[in-house]
Each structure stands twice: as structure tokens, then as C-alpha cells.
Design a protein around this motif. Structure first.
Motif, mmCIF file in Angstrom:
data_model
loop_
_atom_site.group_PDB
_atom_site.id
_atom_site.type_symbol
_atom_site.label_atom_id
_atom_site.label_comp_id
_atom_site.label_asym_id
_atom_site.label_seq_id
_atom_site.Cartn_x
_atom_site.Cartn_y
_atom_site.Cartn_z
ATOM 1 N N GLY A 1 -18.565 75.971 -40.354
ATOM 2 C CA GLY A 1 -19.391 77.122 -40.672
ATOM 3 C C GLY A 1 -20.879 76.851 -40.658
ATOM 4 O O GLY A 1 -21.688 77.785 -40.723
ATOM 5 N N ARG A 2 -21.259 75.570 -40.574
ATOM 6 C CA ARG A 2 -22.685 75.270 -40.498
ATOM 7 C C ARG A 2 -23.218 75.639 -39.116
ATOM 8 O O ARG A 2 -22.463 75.816 -38.167
ATOM 9 N N VAL A 3 -24.540 75.740 -39.023
ATOM 10 C CA VAL A 3 -25.171 76.272 -37.812
ATOM 11 C C VAL A 3 -26.098 75.233 -37.187
ATOM 12 O O VAL A 3 -26.851 74.546 -37.896
ATOM 13 N N ILE A 4 -26.028 75.119 -35.857
ATOM 14 C CA ILE A 4 -27.012 74.363 -35.094
ATOM 15 C C ILE A 4 -27.714 75.344 -34.167
ATOM 16 O O ILE A 4 -27.065 76.083 -33.426
ATOM 17 N N VAL A 5 -29.035 75.371 -34.229
ATOM 18 C CA VAL A 5 -29.832 76.166 -33.298
ATOM 19 C C VAL A 5 -30.486 75.216 -32.315
ATOM 20 O O VAL A 5 -31.206 74.295 -32.714
ATOM 21 N N HIS A 6 -30.218 75.420 -31.046
ATOM 22 C CA HIS A 6 -30.784 74.556 -30.007
ATOM 23 C C HIS A 6 -32.077 75.170 -29.465
ATOM 24 O O HIS A 6 -32.128 76.363 -29.161
ATOM 25 N N ASN A 7 -33.110 74.330 -29.350
ATOM 26 C CA ASN A 7 -34.406 74.767 -28.827
ATOM 27 C C ASN A 7 -34.983 73.588 -28.036
ATOM 28 O O ASN A 7 -35.814 72.844 -28.517
ATOM 29 N N TYR A 8 -34.508 73.446 -26.792
ATOM 30 C CA TYR A 8 -34.945 72.307 -25.985
ATOM 31 C C TYR A 8 -34.856 72.651 -24.500
ATOM 32 O O TYR A 8 -34.316 73.689 -24.112
ATOM 33 N N GLY A 9 -35.392 71.751 -23.671
ATOM 34 C CA GLY A 9 -35.359 71.944 -22.221
ATOM 35 C C GLY A 9 -36.577 72.684 -21.700
ATOM 36 O O GLY A 9 -36.493 73.436 -20.730
ATOM 37 N N HIS A 10 -37.750 72.449 -22.335
ATOM 38 C CA HIS A 10 -38.963 73.202 -22.006
ATOM 39 C C HIS A 10 -39.757 72.627 -20.835
ATOM 40 O O HIS A 10 -40.834 73.136 -20.520
ATOM 41 N N GLY A 11 -39.235 71.572 -20.213
ATOM 42 C CA GLY A 11 -39.872 71.038 -19.012
ATOM 43 C C GLY A 11 -41.328 70.672 -19.226
ATOM 44 O O GLY A 11 -41.685 69.963 -20.161
ATOM 45 N N GLY A 12 -42.190 71.179 -18.338
ATOM 46 C CA GLY A 12 -43.615 70.868 -18.421
ATOM 47 C C GLY A 12 -44.420 71.887 -19.176
ATOM 48 O O GLY A 12 -45.644 71.933 -19.053
ATOM 49 N N ALA A 13 -43.737 72.731 -19.992
ATOM 50 C CA ALA A 13 -44.451 73.830 -20.655
ATOM 51 C C ALA A 13 -44.108 73.959 -22.133
ATOM 52 O O ALA A 13 -44.177 75.050 -22.694
ATOM 53 N N GLY A 14 -43.767 72.851 -22.769
ATOM 54 C CA GLY A 14 -43.438 72.915 -24.188
ATOM 55 C C GLY A 14 -44.571 73.475 -25.029
ATOM 56 O O GLY A 14 -44.351 74.283 -25.942
ATOM 57 N N VAL A 15 -45.793 73.060 -24.735
ATOM 58 C CA VAL A 15 -46.959 73.574 -25.465
ATOM 59 C C VAL A 15 -47.140 75.064 -25.172
ATOM 60 O O VAL A 15 -47.413 75.863 -26.072
ATOM 61 N N ARG B 1 -32.674 75.887 -23.254
ATOM 62 C CA ARG B 1 -31.550 76.218 -24.122
ATOM 63 C C ARG B 1 -32.082 76.652 -25.476
ATOM 64 O O ARG B 1 -32.616 75.850 -26.235
ATOM 65 N N LEU B 2 -31.939 77.909 -25.759
ATOM 66 C CA LEU B 2 -32.392 78.488 -27.024
ATOM 67 C C LEU B 2 -31.267 79.382 -27.513
ATOM 68 O O LEU B 2 -31.171 80.560 -27.147
#
Length: 312
Positions: A280-294, A271-272
């Protein structure tokens, strides 16, 4: 915080995704704080094997681009291994063919077919060192890390919040699509193994891999769906050593230095994306990288940073 200037961003989550995104933002001139529930040394990222390779992460077309962008960064960082924790090491992915992979594989320098698999010289990241280096780089760019627990993303006092909470997003968003995939490792005194090796069946809960790191040889592993246990299992550890020793017999007698368990934040797709709150504020989602976050950290960080701007 006393002020909330428009260029202020709070990144929630202190693992590889959070720190990399925070560095990207701070070095672009934004005022950044990372709010982390625990120290970097206790995150899932800290116990990761650290080999660059897209593993258990979707969707592949996007993952390929993120991974290649991150690969270029790691190749440059490998010029300063003691400082950054990044080295380039040779190894083999057993049981993998180029025609089984996406278009991205054709752009990995030196990736080639050998008997029984693919060989390459790839980045291997010493995660504790690298996470510490990222925190120092963030500080030099004017950012800071605070140990603070967040229970409501909408209550974080900043005009822009970046959600890099990994498995924590399951309850925090809440997003039931995020689930744990348990990984157990054994760390042994390296008996002279200088190359990495992987043999992974994505349909199996077990795999075989070893990765040389400065602190020892990392042996793996497991991929146990929906398993929340952080306690190392002795039988699982013995089976891991046995599988690795079947490939390199000298591993059988190596002294065990420790055990590690991490819960990969798996999701059917990363989820990106940008979410605008009613105020009006903003949330940016950057998660769910499984086994490849690095593996995708820098590519995802660039995209997440771009989503924080008003023009996004």
C-alpha cells in the motif's frame, strides 16, 4: 527514523529534480527528507551548463508545459541573482526556427527569429549556487538532506517515496531504458563574453555553446550516447575550445580553469508516475529528464508532489 506519519515523504536523489520536488512538498506542509548518495556538488546537476531550454528530453507536449512553468519560477528568482544563482541573459540559438519547435515556444517571452536562428533573454542558472540555495530553502521549510545510499526503493522506510535518482534509476528500479548521454565542458576565464550561444545538432555527438557564469565561461559540448566515462578527454576539450573560438575568436586565448563531465539521464520519455507497492505504500517516479532537468524542474516537481497525495 522512529516514526512514519502519513504526511512523511522521503525523496531519493539530491540533484535538481530531487531538491526541487522536496522543496515543493515541504512548503506544502509535508515532512520531507532527501536521501542523497552524494553531496549536491557531485551530482550531474552541479556540472550542468544551466541555460533554460528544452534539450534532449521527451515527450515534447508535456515537456513544453513543464518548461514554461519552470521558466516563470526562474524569471522571478532572477530578481535575486546572488542569492538564487539565477540571472536573465541574452543569447542566440543558432540553426533553430520557431516553426521547428512545439507550441510552447510561442509562449516564451521575447523569443524571436533573427538571422540564422532564434534570440531570447533566458534564465541562466549558476548550478552550484542554485543547488545550495535549494537546500537552504528546504531547511527553512523544515526539510533535511541526508547522505544515504539506497539500494532498494521498496525498503525505504516511508509511506511515500519519490524516486529522483536520474541515471541511478537504471539499476535501482531497475529501468534499462535510462541511459547516459555524456556531456563534457571546458571552463575558461571569461574574456568578455556577456551573452550565451548554442548551435546543436541533435543527430550529432558534438555541439557548440558557451554560457557566461560567475565562475567563468562554460564551453561545450558533447552528447555521447551510452558513454559512462567521467574522465575529461584532452582531445575533446581542445575541439570544444576550437569550435567556440570559431564563433568568438577571443575565446581561443582564454585561460582554462577546469574541465567538467556529466552524464545526462536520457530516456525515450520522462517517467513521471505513481506506483503503489503491494503493502500500500507509494513510489512516485520523477526521472529521465535527459539534458533538461533544470529546464523542467519546477513543472515536474509540482506534478510529482501532486502524485504523492492519496487522491492522486
Amino acid at each position: 527514523m522512529d516514526t512514519e506519519p502519513s504526511d512523511e515523504v522521503i525523496v531519493v536523489g539530491g540533484g535538481i529534480a530531487g531538491l526541487t520536488t522536496a522543496v515543493m512538498l515541504a512548503e506544502s506542509g509535508r515532512r520531507v527528507e532527501v536521501w542523497a548518495r552524494e553531496s549536491a556538488g557531485r551530482t550531474t546537476s552541479a556540472v550542468a551548463g544551466g541555460l533554460w531550454w528544452p534539450y534532449r528530453i521527451e515527450p515534447e507536449p508535456l515537456v513544453g508545459a513543464w518548461a514554461l512553468e519552470s521558466l516563470a519560477v526562474y524569471e522571478a528568482l532572477a530578481a535575486r541573482p546572488r542569492e538564487t544563482g539565477v540571472r536573465l541573459l541574452d543569447g542566440v540559438h543558432r540553426g533553430v526556427r520557431l516553426d521547428e519547435l512545439g507550441e510552447w515556444a510561442g509562449r516564451v517571452p521575447g523569443l524571436r527569429e533573427v538571422a540564422g536562428g532564434l534570440a531570447a533573454r533566458l534564465p541562466v542558472i549558476d548550478m552550484p549556487v542554485h543547488l545550495g540555495w535549494l537546500r537552504e530553502r528546504l531547511a527553512k521549510a523544515g526539510g533535511a538532506v541526508r547522505e544515504r545510499e539506497v539500494t532498494d526503493l521498496a525498503a525505504v522506510p516511508a509511506p511515500v517515496v519519490v524516486n529522483c535518482t536520474g541515471l541511478g534509476a537504471r539499476s535501482l528500479v531497475p529501468d534499462p531504458a535510462v541511459r547516459p548521454v555524456r556531456g563534457q565542458l571546458v571552463v575558461v576565464a571569461n574574456p568578455g563574453v556577456g551573452t550565451w550561444y548554442t548551435s546543436a545538432d541533435h543527430s550529432s555527438a558534438t555541439s557548440t555553446y558557451f554560457i557566461p557564469q560567475p565562475g567563468g565561461l562554460l564551453l561545450g559540448g558533447t552528447a555521447e550516447e551510452d558513454d559512462w566515462s567521467l574522465e575529461p578527454d584532452p582531445d575533446t576539450a581542445a575541439a570544444i575550445v576550437a569550435r567556440c573560438a570559431a564563433v568568438r575568436p577571443e575565446i581561443a586565448g582564454a585561460r582554462v580553469l577546469g574541465h567538467r563531465v556529466g552524464l545526462r539521464p536520457a530516456r525515450d520519455a520522462v517517467r513521471l508516475e505513481r506506483e503503489t507497492l503491494p503493502d500500500g505504500r507509494v513510489i512516485v517516479h520523477n526521472y529521465g529528464h535527459g539534458g533538461a532537468g533544470v529546464t523542467v524542474a519546477w513543472g515536474c516537481a509540482r506534478e510529482a508532489a501532486a502524485l504523492t497525495t492519496p487522491a492522486a
